[in-house]
Design a protein around this motif. Structure first.
Motif, PDB file in Angstrom:
ATOM      1  N   ARG A   1      57.022 -52.476 -70.033  1.00 38.05           N
ATOM      2  CA  ARG A   1      56.665 -53.309 -71.246  1.00 38.05           C
ATOM      3  C   ARG A   1      57.227 -52.840 -71.656  1.00 38.05           C
ATOM      4  NH1 ARG A   1      50.784 -53.974 -67.865  1.00 38.05           N
ATOM      5  NH2 ARG A   1      51.015 -51.599 -67.908  1.00 38.05           N
ATOM      6  N   PHE A   2      56.568 -53.233 -73.646  1.00 36.63           N
ATOM      7  CA  PHE A   2      57.105 -52.540 -74.210  1.00 36.63           C
ATOM      8  C   PHE A   2      56.842 -52.953 -75.846  1.00 36.63           C
ATOM      9  CE2 PHE A   2      60.428 -55.715 -74.326  1.00 36.63           C
ATOM     10  CZ  PHE A   2      60.704 -55.742 -75.533  1.00 36.63           C
TER      11      PHE A   2
ATOM     12  N   TRP B   1      58.025 -54.821 -80.171  1.00 36.65           N
ATOM     13  CA  TRP B   1      58.812 -54.579 -81.250  1.00 36.65           C
ATOM     14  C   TRP B   1      57.984 -54.728 -82.506  1.00 36.65           C
ATOM     15  CZ3 TRP B   1      64.242 -53.736 -81.483  1.00 36.65           C
ATOM     16  CH2 TRP B   1      64.954 -54.079 -82.505  1.00 36.65           C
TER      17      TRP B   1
ATOM     18  N   LEU C   1      60.689 -48.962 -82.209  1.00 30.97           N
ATOM     19  CA  LEU C   1      60.279 -49.888 -80.561  1.00 30.97           C
ATOM     20  C   LEU C   1      59.156 -48.902 -79.688  1.00 30.97           C
ATOM     21  CD1 LEU C   1      62.958 -51.351 -78.672  1.00 30.97           C
ATOM     22  CD2 LEU C   1      61.713 -50.128 -77.611  1.00 30.97           C
TER      23      LEU C   1
ATOM     24  N   PHE D   1      57.995 -48.596 -76.182  1.00 30.10           N
ATOM     25  CA  PHE D   1      57.417 -48.549 -74.416  1.00 30.10           C
ATOM     26  C   PHE D   1      56.274 -48.072 -73.895  1.00 30.10           C
ATOM     27  CE2 PHE D   1      61.077 -45.782 -75.355  1.00 30.10           C
ATOM     28  CZ  PHE D   1      61.482 -44.728 -74.054  1.00 30.10           C
ATOM     29  N   GLU D   2      56.062 -48.342 -73.052  1.00 34.46           N
ATOM     30  CA  GLU D   2      54.947 -47.838 -72.093  1.00 34.46           C
ATOM     31  C   GLU D   2      55.324 -46.570 -71.334  1.00 34.46           C
ATOM     32  OE1 GLU D   2      53.548 -49.860 -68.725  1.00 34.46           O
ATOM     33  OE2 GLU D   2      55.546 -50.900 -67.988  1.00 34.46           O
TER      34      GLU D   2
ATOM     35  N   ARG E   1      64.786 -44.964 -71.590  1.00 35.92           N
ATOM     36  CA  ARG E   1      64.736 -45.287 -73.002  1.00 35.92           C
ATOM     37  C   ARG E   1      66.174 -45.098 -73.796  1.00 35.92           C
ATOM     38  NH1 ARG E   1      64.160 -40.007 -78.178  1.00 35.92           N
ATOM     39  NH2 ARG E   1      65.745 -39.599 -76.603  1.00 35.92           N
TER      40      ARG E   1
ATOM     41  N   PHE F   1      66.559 -49.659 -74.125  1.00 32.96           N
ATOM     42  CA  PHE F   1      65.610 -49.578 -74.893  1.00 32.96           C
ATOM     43  C   PHE F   1      66.652 -49.954 -76.837  1.00 32.96           C
ATOM     44  CE2 PHE F   1      62.229 -50.047 -72.648  1.00 32.96           C
ATOM     45  CZ  PHE F   1      61.648 -51.150 -72.742  1.00 32.96           C
TER      46      PHE F   1
ATOM     47  N   CYS G   1      62.675 -44.807 -81.283  1.00 35.22           N
ATOM     48  CA  CYS G   1      62.274 -45.074 -79.928  1.00 35.22           C
ATOM     49  C   CYS G   1      62.091 -44.561 -79.148  1.00 35.22           C
ATOM     50  CB  CYS G   1      63.729 -46.328 -79.765  1.00 35.22           C
ATOM     51  SG  CYS G   1      63.754 -47.497 -78.061  1.00 35.22           S
TER      52      CYS G   1
ATOM     53  N   SER H   1      58.210 -43.527 -76.366  1.00 37.86           N
ATOM     54  CA  SER H   1      57.037 -44.456 -75.279  1.00 37.86           C
ATOM     55  C   SER H   1      55.677 -43.760 -76.414  1.00 37.86           C
ATOM     56  CB  SER H   1      57.240 -43.340 -74.518  1.00 37.86           C
ATOM     57  OG  SER H   1      56.657 -41.965 -74.275  1.00 37.86           O
TER      58      SER H   1
ATOM     59  N   GLY I   1      56.705 -58.514 -77.705  1.00 45.69           N
ATOM     60  CA  GLY I   1      55.834 -57.741 -76.429  1.00 45.69           C
ATOM     61  C   GLY I   1      54.799 -57.514 -76.178  1.00 45.69           C
TER      62      GLY I   1
END
Length: 638
Positions: A363-364, A366, A387, A389-390, A401, A404, A435, A437, A471
């Motif tokens: 999941r992420f 933007w 960005l 992400f989880e 990564r 993404f 970009c 986590s 997202g």
């Protein structure tokens, strides 16, 4: 009333636009409805068929609407029970432009236009619904995906605002109409209409309009032999002519055409037939104007398949902004609409990347930052995004990564092709720095906010203007919580942010002259972004963070909210809000004129009055500066 008609009325009252009518009205309509049984794959109408005298509602089953493009049939929509389609006979005279075919065994109600027209003319809500359906090629403009979801939650495009925008919407029409005399012969008028490529001629007596003749009149009255071609034109004209004022809006023009069952309106100086003719509005003009409706643009964005299509929509947005500015619509209102359309384009760019790369492995979110994050992007400026992400297992981190980063690169490339330039500072989700986590972003914000001096090189205040584009909302909210937690009793951070806000260069010299650029390519121009808008943007952000204002990034709205939260300084905030709108309008006008970001103002092109207006907008900046110094105990630049 017979039971079939009663059954139909009961069915219709559950669906828009029929839910806006009384049961009595629905019963009257239902008594005239044709019930059509369609076998599977049976065609109801197809491209280039002559228009029917009714439009349709699906009672049961499913009907598909398709068009042929590049020798390939493309499915536009699938209509289910309650969906309205086949509206072309209402608004246009040319043949069908799509094919309607039963996908399965279906029952369809055919509603005669002659029966339904009076109910439309007296009910703007019904009219608006049908217009949106027709203009956007969708079967139901109020379906969940389009209206009750994203748009409704953003406080945009609820019914009142849609109508408001329709009434604002600019209308281009023929301002050099063909004018003929009562004594001219039909043959002569027909020839002149052909030469002028005109669908109408206004008949005038003593320079005042007494009637109108259209190509329809020529076909139905002359070509059929009802009247000889040697007759004078007054024998076939429609009279009296329906007149409107020059500033008529799109919605008003549509209502008048439906009410009077005419295809042309005559524009006169004062809106009556007692003043000079200024132009003619045709049905075609309304259809063209309708295509730039914000709701239609957003639906087209959702259907677009490539950057080229997105770019064309973005160019139409520029026209919509220009028209709105010309009509003196409040900038804050234009901003609402433009930011929704911009957000829809950004979201679609991410979706197109996912369609190409396959489903995300985690999941992420933007997020837009900077002017996009503040929803202040009336003009095309550069991209600013991050960005997040989880959190994932360490051994999966690198691969995830990589996905993404690819997503970021594809999305920023799509946006670049759409017309949004890449950020020169690299503040984009395609950059490895931006970009990462959620835990890494949390550490980044902790570091920026708790040791700002040490990390000031890569701390840009635009990272505190965040807006979720696509997202997981929870990821966005978690990051927002990190920011607001770090704010508590954080004098060091506010010192840094306050000094940063005060460091911007002054717009005027000691002698009240504009400070202009000294080097090419913008020599002698005034940098309205850096010298005038940024101090207000930075000040609004600083106080919004200080007063814990969440979910409000727009500079104008931040100042309005600050006036409520901090009433003793309300005048300063309200003056700053007003100044921000004035300066933004200057920038937008400059950008639209030169097809750029409008950052550098050519002072030579401003009138003396405009220059004074510009200087007056700088006055609240001084008060804001003093308020920052006293509030955060800043006496000098650090």
């Amino acid at each position: 009333m017979n039971t079939i008609a009663e059954h139909i009325a009961d069915f219709l009252k559950e669906y828009p636009p029929f839910d806006n009518l009384t049961f009595q009205e629905l019963s009257e309509i239902s008594a005239n409805i044709r019930v059509i049984n369609l076998e599977k794959h049976k065609t109801l109408f197809q491209i280039n068929d002559v228009l029917h005298d009714c439009f349709y509602v699906v009672a049961s089953g499913a009907v598909t609407l398709s068009v042929i493009s590049d020798a390939e049939e493309t499915l536009l929509n699938k209509c289910h029970a309650g969906d309205v389609f086949g509206l072309r006979p209402f608004f246009a005279k040319n043949n069908y432009m799509m094919t309607a075919k039963a996908r399965e065994e279906s029952i369809v109600y055919g509603i005669p236009i002659a029966t339904f027209r009076p109910f439309v003319a007296n009910n703007p809500k019904v009219l608006n619904f049908l217009l949106e359906s027709f203009a956007s090629n969708t079967w139901n403009p109020k379906d969940k995906e389009n209206f009750r979801g994203k748009l409704a939650s953003d406080n945009f495009f609820y019914a009142d605002q849609k109508n408001e925008m329709q009434y604002f919407q600019s209308l281009a029409y023929n301002r050099s109409p063909l004018i003929v005399k009562v004594t001219d012969h039909a043959k002569e008028v027909a020839l002149r209409m052909t030469e002028n490529l005109s669908t109408s001629a206004v008949i005038c007596e003593n320079y005042l309009p007494v009637g109108i003749v259209t190509t329809t009149d020529m076909c139905s009255k002359i070509a059929t032999g009802l009247f000889p071609i040697t007759n004078t034109v007054d024998s076939i004209m429609s009279a009296p002519v329906v007149t409107v004022a020059e500033n008529v809006s799109l919605a008003e023009a549509q209502l008048l055409m439906l009410k009077n069952n005419v295809s042309h309106l005559c524009v006169t100086q004062d809106g009556t037939d007692k003043s000079a003719v200024k132009g003619v509005i045709s049905e075609h003009d309304l259809i063209v104007a309708q295509a730039s409706n914000p709701g239609v643009l957003i639906k087209e964005i959702k259907r677009s398949q490539n950057p080229k299509e997105l770019r064309q929509i973005r160019e139409r947005l520029a026209e919509l902004i220009q028209n709105s500015i010309n009509k003196n619509i409040p900038l804050s209102h234009i901003n609402n609409i433009a930011s929704e359309i911009n957000s829809a384009i950004l979201k679609r760019a991410v979706e197109l990347s996912i369609l190409e790369l396959g489903s995300p492995p985690a999941r992420f979110a933007w997020l837009s930052i900077g002017s996009q994050g503040r929803k202040e992007q009336l003009l095309i400026t550069d991209q600013d995004s991050i960005l997040v992400f989880e959190d994932v297992l360490p051994d999966k981190y690198r691969d995830i990564r990589d996905y993404f980063l690819k997503l970021g690169k594809k999305t920023t490339l799509t946006l670049e092709k759409t017309g949004y330039e890449l950020c020169p500072n690299g503040h984009m989700g395609s950059n490895m720095l931006w970009c990462k986590s959620l835990t890494d972003w949390t550490k980044q914000y902790d570091s920026w906010m708790n040791t700002p001096g040490e990390n000031s090189n890569d701390l840009s205040s635009i990272f505190f203007d965040l807006d979720l584009v696509f997202g997981e909302k929870k990821i966005f909210e978690t990051l927002e919580n990190v920011i607001f937690k770090n704010i508590e009793n954080n004098t060091l951070f506010f010192d840094f942010l306050g000094n940063d806000a005060l460091r911007k260069n002054a717009p005027l010299t000691f002698f009240k002259k504009f400070v202009v650029e000294e080097e090419e390519p913008n020599k002698d121009k005034f940098d309205i972004k850096t010298r005038a808008l940024m101090p207000l943007i930075d000040g609004a952000r600083l106080f919004a963070l200080h007063f814990n204002i969440r979910g409000l990034n727009n500079t104008y709205l931040r100042f309005k909210q600050l006036a409520i939260i901090d009433p003793k300084n309300a005048d300063i905030y309200l003056n700053c809000a007003e100044a921000f709108l004035i300066l933004s309008r200057f920038r937008v006008n400059e950008g639209l004129k030169n097809d750029n970001s409008g950052q550098y103002i050519n002072l030579d092109e401003l009138t003396k009055l405009d220059k004074e207006k510009l200087k007056n907008a700088f006055i609240p900046m001084k008060d804001l500066e003093e308020l920052i110094k006293s509030n955060f105990k800043l006496t000098q630049f650090s």
